[in-house]
Design a protein around this motif. Structure first.
Motif, short mmCIF file in Angstrom:
data_model
loop_
_atom_site.label_atom_id
_atom_site.label_comp_id
_atom_site.label_asym_id
_atom_site.label_seq_id
_atom_site.Cartn_x
_atom_site.Cartn_y
_atom_site.Cartn_z
N LEU A 31 0.63 -1.01 -0.09
CA LEU A 31 0.00 -0.10 -0.19
C LEU A 31 0.69 1.22 -0.03
N ASP A 32 2.11 1.15 0.77
CA ASP A 32 2.82 2.36 0.82
C ASP A 32 3.55 2.70 -0.29
N GLU A 33 3.76 1.66 -1.30
CA GLU A 33 4.56 1.90 -2.49
C GLU A 33 3.60 2.31 -3.46
N GLY A 34 2.25 1.73 -3.60
CA GLY A 34 1.30 2.14 -4.46
C GLY A 34 0.95 3.69 -4.56
N LEU A 35 0.28 4.01 -5.71
CA LEU A 35 -0.03 5.64 -5.57
C LEU A 35 -1.68 5.51 -5.76
N VAL A 36 -2.13 4.50 -6.70
CA VAL A 36 -3.54 4.66 -7.03
C VAL A 36 -4.27 3.29 -6.39
N CYS A 37 -5.24 3.28 -5.99
CA CYS A 37 -6.27 2.18 -5.71
C CYS A 37 -7.63 2.27 -6.36
N HIS A 38 -7.95 0.90 -6.65
CA HIS A 38 -9.47 0.90 -7.36
C HIS A 38 -10.39 0.52 -6.43
N GLY A 55 -4.27 7.40 1.24
CA GLY A 55 -3.49 7.26 2.11
C GLY A 55 -3.53 6.57 3.15
N ARG A 56 -2.61 6.01 3.88
CA ARG A 56 -2.74 5.18 5.08
C ARG A 56 -2.03 5.67 6.45
N ILE A 57 -2.69 5.67 7.60
CA ILE A 57 -2.11 5.92 8.86
C ILE A 57 -2.22 4.67 9.71
N ILE A 79 -22.36 1.45 2.51
CA ILE A 79 -22.29 0.13 1.95
C ILE A 79 -20.97 -0.41 1.81
N ASP A 80 -20.91 -1.80 1.61
CA ASP A 80 -19.72 -2.52 1.39
C ASP A 80 -18.78 -2.12 0.40
N VAL A 81 -17.56 -2.07 0.24
CA VAL A 81 -16.76 -1.76 -0.56
C VAL A 81 -15.53 -2.67 -0.50
N CYS A 82 -14.71 -2.66 -1.72
CA CYS A 82 -13.69 -3.55 -2.19
C CYS A 82 -12.60 -2.53 -2.71
N VAL A 83 -11.44 -2.56 -2.18
CA VAL A 83 -10.48 -1.66 -2.52
C VAL A 83 -8.77 -2.70 -3.09
N SER A 84 -8.68 -2.18 -3.89
CA SER A 84 -7.64 -3.14 -4.56
C SER A 84 -6.41 -2.25 -4.90
N VAL A 85 -5.10 -2.58 -4.79
CA VAL A 85 -3.81 -1.91 -5.28
C VAL A 85 -2.96 -3.13 -5.81
N THR A 86 -2.50 -2.70 -7.05
CA THR A 86 -1.60 -3.59 -7.94
C THR A 86 -0.39 -2.80 -8.19
N LEU A 87 1.00 -3.64 -8.04
CA LEU A 87 2.16 -3.03 -8.28
C LEU A 87 2.57 -4.11 -9.33
N THR A 130 -1.02 13.73 1.17
CA THR A 130 -0.04 14.49 0.52
C THR A 130 1.30 13.96 0.86
N GLU A 131 1.58 13.34 1.83
CA GLU A 131 3.02 12.68 2.19
C GLU A 131 3.29 11.13 1.75
N HIS A 132 1.96 10.67 1.38
CA HIS A 132 2.08 9.29 0.53
C HIS A 132 2.36 9.40 -0.80
#
Length: 222
Positions: A31-38, A55-57, A79-87, A130-132
């Motif tokens: 998550l910290d290396e990625g920039l965009v999630c879907h 961003g993550r805290i 509502i329920d969500v699903c978030v994905s990040v791929t490098l 911003t810092e991410h």
């Protein structure tokens, strides 16, 4: 790869489970290396998948946007969500078309987003955004005004139901294909940072900060 029990049934990795992990450290690194999630959700019977920054805290993921955003208006309803990040780390070329693959690191998160109403938490989340993206930027720029804060929705998503999946290495060809006169291996891929381009209205005496001229993305430690 170290692997624990999945936090829930829907996070259980069923396809090639040996590539999966539920370790927080691995999930956070990706998550910290990625920039965009879907971000996927269903609204009024219609499925949507929206790309967005995040961003993550600690163990919480934050997303933000305009109050007019359809995505945020629906998400704050619980509502329920699903978030994905791929490098994407490489293209894997096999001796057969069937066994071509990709090397990647990915994270999938399930949960329910919650509207952030506390002003301090909201400001901390905006700093995290911003810092991410640009570490070191927040301390130089103007902080959001009251109207800007009021005009920004921030939602939080706990990283409780999360899993990671990673593929590394070369192709997995059939034994009978190893004698084929076909090149096989990996084409490594990585994010390339080009030379920064100054704004046309930038004062000529303002030098480019080191955190911009030396910009890079964090990398996994293992």
């Amino acid at each position: 790869m170290s692997q624990q029990e999945p936090p829930s049934q829907r996070t259980t990795i069923k396809r090639i489970p040996q590539r999966g992990s539920y370790e927080s450290e691995i999930i956070y690194q990706i998550l910290d290396e990625g920039l965009v999630c879907h971000l996927g959700f269903v609204a009024d019977g219609q499925p949507f998948v929206i790309p967005t920054a995040y961003g993550r805290i600690d163990d919480t993921l934050y997303i933000h946007g305009s109050p007019a955003s359809r995505m945020l208006r629906f998400l704050q309803q619980g509502i329920d969500v699903c978030v994905s990040v791929t490098l994407l780390d490489g293209l894997v070329l096999a001796r057969s078309a069937f066994h071509h693959s990709m090397n990647y690191r990915s994270v999938v998160v399930f949960g329910t987003a919650t509207l952030v109403q506390d002003s301090k938490q909201k400001l901390a989340a905006l700093k995290a955004f911003t810092e991410h993206v640009i570490p070191g930027r927040w301390q130089e720029v103007r902080s959001p005004s009251r109207s800007e804060l009021a005009g920004t929705l921030v939602l939080s998503l706990p990283l409780v139901e999360a899993s990671a999946k990673v593929r590394t290495g070369g192709p997995n060809d059939d034994v009978s294909d190893y004698e084929l006169p076909v090149w096989a291996g990996e084409i490594p891929l990585q994010l390339h940072v080009a030379k920064p381009i100054a704004d046309s209205g930038l004062h000529p005496q303002i030098d480019i900060p080191a955190y911009i001229s030396n910009y890079t993305r964090p990398k996994a430690t293992s």
